[in-house]
Scaffold this motif. Structure first.
Motif, PDB file in Angstrom:
ATOM      1  N   PRO A  26       0.798  -1.334  -0.007  1.00  0.00           N
ATOM      2  CA  PRO A  26      -0.020   0.000  -0.158  1.00  0.00           C
ATOM      3  C   PRO A  26       0.746   1.378  -0.026  1.00  0.00           C
ATOM      4  O   PRO A  26       1.921   1.318   0.474  1.00  0.00           O
ATOM      5  N   VAL A  27       0.500   2.243  -0.834  1.00  0.00           N
ATOM      6  CA  VAL A  27       1.313   3.481  -0.832  1.00  0.00           C
ATOM      7  C   VAL A  27       0.481   4.575   0.019  1.00  0.00           C
ATOM      8  O   VAL A  27      -0.493   4.571   0.346  1.00  0.00           O
ATOM      9  N   PRO A  28       1.647   4.999   1.228  1.00  0.00           N
ATOM     10  CA  PRO A  28       0.762   5.999   2.065  1.00  0.00           C
ATOM     11  C   PRO A  28       0.384   7.199   1.368  1.00  0.00           C
ATOM     12  O   PRO A  28       0.729   7.527   0.359  1.00  0.00           O
ATOM     13  N   ARG A  29      -0.830   7.558   1.776  1.00  0.00           N
ATOM     14  CA  ARG A  29      -1.399   8.511   1.283  1.00  0.00           C
ATOM     15  C   ARG A  29      -1.016   9.739   1.977  1.00  0.00           C
ATOM     16  O   ARG A  29      -0.772  10.231   3.010  1.00  0.00           O
ATOM     17  N   GLU A  30      -0.782  10.748   0.934  1.00  0.00           N
ATOM     18  CA  GLU A  30      -0.239  12.223   1.227  1.00  0.00           C
ATOM     19  C   GLU A  30      -1.379  12.853   2.010  1.00  0.00           C
ATOM     20  O   GLU A  30      -2.627  12.845   1.609  1.00  0.00           O
ATOM     21  N   PRO A  31      -1.199  13.930   2.829  1.00  0.00           N
ATOM     22  CA  PRO A  31      -2.173  14.753   3.469  1.00  0.00           C
ATOM     23  C   PRO A  31      -2.992  15.786   2.287  1.00  0.00           C
ATOM     24  O   PRO A  31      -2.044  16.036   1.440  1.00  0.00           O
ATOM     25  N   LEU A  32      -3.906  16.004   2.352  1.00  0.00           N
ATOM     26  CA  LEU A  32      -4.823  16.779   1.403  1.00  0.00           C
ATOM     27  C   LEU A  32      -4.078  18.185   1.237  1.00  0.00           C
ATOM     28  O   LEU A  32      -3.830  18.616   2.147  1.00  0.00           O
ATOM     29  N   LEU A  33      -4.093  18.526  -0.041  1.00  0.00           N
ATOM     30  CA  LEU A  33      -3.317  19.853  -0.093  1.00  0.00           C
ATOM     31  C   LEU A  33      -4.589  21.033   0.079  1.00  0.00           C
ATOM     32  O   LEU A  33      -5.718  20.665   0.032  1.00  0.00           O
ATOM     33  N   ASP A  34      -4.278  22.172   0.175  1.00  0.00           N
ATOM     34  CA  ASP A  34      -4.986  23.280   0.151  1.00  0.00           C
ATOM     35  C   ASP A  34      -5.934  23.198  -0.967  1.00  0.00           C
ATOM     36  O   ASP A  34      -5.528  22.898  -2.210  1.00  0.00           O
ATOM     37  N   ALA A  35      -7.211  23.501  -0.936  1.00  0.00           N
ATOM     38  CA  ALA A  35      -8.093  23.372  -1.837  1.00  0.00           C
ATOM     39  C   ALA A  35      -8.004  24.079  -3.052  1.00  0.00           C
ATOM     40  O   ALA A  35      -8.092  23.599  -4.361  1.00  0.00           O
ATOM     41  N   ASP A  36      -7.196  25.528  -3.013  1.00  0.00           N
ATOM     42  CA  ASP A  36      -6.955  26.145  -4.173  1.00  0.00           C
ATOM     43  C   ASP A  36      -5.642  25.631  -4.916  1.00  0.00           C
ATOM     44  O   ASP A  36      -5.712  25.393  -6.287  1.00  0.00           O
ATOM     45  N   GLY A  70      -4.318  21.487 -10.331  1.00  0.00           N
ATOM     46  CA  GLY A  70      -3.898  20.163 -11.094  1.00  0.00           C
ATOM     47  C   GLY A  70      -5.280  19.562 -11.747  1.00  0.00           C
ATOM     48  O   GLY A  70      -5.090  19.367 -12.884  1.00  0.00           O
ATOM     49  N   PHE A  71      -6.226  19.824 -11.237  1.00  0.00           N
ATOM     50  CA  PHE A  71      -7.576  19.088 -11.916  1.00  0.00           C
ATOM     51  C   PHE A  71      -7.924  20.383 -13.028  1.00  0.00           C
ATOM     52  O   PHE A  71      -8.335  20.032 -14.170  1.00  0.00           O
ATOM     53  N   ARG A  72      -7.811  21.701 -12.939  1.00  0.00           N
ATOM     54  CA  ARG A  72      -7.883  22.483 -13.775  1.00  0.00           C
ATOM     55  C   ARG A  72      -6.965  22.332 -15.093  1.00  0.00           C
ATOM     56  O   ARG A  72      -7.572  22.360 -16.347  1.00  0.00           O
ATOM     57  N   GLN A  73      -5.727  22.172 -14.809  1.00  0.00           N
ATOM     58  CA  GLN A  73      -4.952  21.984 -15.743  1.00  0.00           C
ATOM     59  C   GLN A  73      -5.261  20.710 -16.603  1.00  0.00           C
ATOM     60  O   GLN A  73      -4.969  20.449 -18.013  1.00  0.00           O
ATOM     61  N   THR A  74      -5.665  19.713 -15.976  1.00  0.00           N
ATOM     62  CA  THR A  74      -5.938  18.213 -16.753  1.00  0.00           C
ATOM     63  C   THR A  74      -7.415  18.742 -17.617  1.00  0.00           C
ATOM     64  O   THR A  74      -7.009  18.179 -18.810  1.00  0.00           O
ATOM     65  N   ARG A  75      -8.198  19.379 -16.910  1.00  0.00           N
ATOM     66  CA  ARG A  75      -9.488  19.602 -17.952  1.00  0.00           C
ATOM     67  C   ARG A  75      -8.760  20.322 -19.092  1.00  0.00           C
ATOM     68  O   ARG A  75      -9.486  20.119 -20.160  1.00  0.00           O
ATOM     69  N   GLU A  76      -7.954  21.345 -18.938  1.00  0.00           N
ATOM     70  CA  GLU A  76      -7.634  22.328 -20.039  1.00  0.00           C
ATOM     71  C   GLU A  76      -6.856  21.423 -21.208  1.00  0.00           C
ATOM     72  O   GLU A  76      -7.074  21.442 -22.374  1.00  0.00           O
ATOM     73  N   ALA A  77      -6.041  20.384 -20.550  1.00  0.00           N
ATOM     74  CA  ALA A  77      -5.304  19.472 -21.477  1.00  0.00           C
ATOM     75  C   ALA A  77      -6.407  18.508 -22.436  1.00  0.00           C
ATOM     76  O   ALA A  77      -5.973  18.395 -23.394  1.00  0.00           O
ATOM     77  N   ARG A  78      -7.307  18.090 -21.592  1.00  0.00           N
ATOM     78  CA  ARG A  78      -8.124  17.427 -22.284  1.00  0.00           C
ATOM     79  C   ARG A  78      -9.040  17.989 -23.416  1.00  0.00           C
ATOM     80  O   ARG A  78      -9.192  17.691 -24.544  1.00  0.00           O
ATOM     81  N   ARG A  79      -9.216  19.420 -23.186  1.00  0.00           N
ATOM     82  CA  ARG A  79      -9.860  20.185 -24.169  1.00  0.00           C
ATOM     83  C   ARG A  79      -8.962  20.346 -25.486  1.00  0.00           C
ATOM     84  O   ARG A  79      -9.609  20.550 -26.490  1.00  0.00           O
ATOM     85  N   SER A  80      -7.964  20.846 -25.247  1.00  0.00           N
ATOM     86  CA  SER A  80      -6.837  21.083 -26.124  1.00  0.00           C
ATOM     87  C   SER A  80      -6.069  19.837 -26.938  1.00  0.00           C
ATOM     88  O   SER A  80      -5.792  19.885 -28.013  1.00  0.00           O
TER      89      SER A  80
END
Length: 149
Positions: free
Chosen positions: A7-17, A22-32
């Motif tokens: 099992p890979v230890p889970r990192e603590p959650l990052l600040d929401a912003d 990372g998710f915003r960049q992934t969505r933009e990459a999918r669009r382009s």
């Protein structure tokens, strides 16, 4: 020692912003990604000495001609391609720039994967997806790693 079952230890959650970036960049990459695939293929067809015709684009992307027609309308509206009646599709200067940037990313990712020992066929296929999601920083790290070998 197999790492698959550990099992890979889970990192603590990052600040929401920070996390959402990372998710915003992934969505933009999918669009382009689709736009980049089309203009890169159009450039390849033209450079191969052929016209980039709707039927050829459809065959090479494995999609129906109406799907290509819809995307070509979008690419025209975005200023990346031009069309001439009874002729093929042509890249604008902006389209050529997008195609070249995409090709360079693809070639870098593919070469990096090959340098890791990935087969040519798998590297080519994997690079098709990775090229749209990789950052300039990561591409530069790939280049440095390959020249260091």
């Amino acid at each position: 020692m197999a790492l698959k079952n550990r099992p890979v230890p889970r990192e603590p959650l990052l600040d929401a912003d920070v996390h959402s970036e990372g998710f915003r960049q992934t969505r933009e990459a999918r669009r382009s990604a689709l736009v980049e695939d089309y203009v890169e293929l159009i450039a390849d067809l033209i450079e191969d000495g052929n016209e980039a015709r709707q039927v050829d684009i459809a065959a090479r992307l494995g999609v129906a001609q109406p799907t290509v027609a819809k995307m070509l309308t979008r690419l025209c509206a975005d200023g990346l391609v031009s069309r001439k009646p009874y002729r093929g599709v042509f890249l604008t200067d902006a389209g050529r720039k997008v195609a070249e940037e995409s090709r360079i990313r693809h070639q870098t990712v593919e070469a990096f994967l090959r340098s890791l020992g990935v087969s040519a066929e798998t590297a080519r296929i994997d690079a098709e997806g990775i090229e749209h999601h990789v950052s300039a920083e990561t591409l530069e790290a790939f280049r440095k790693a390959m020249t260091a070998r």
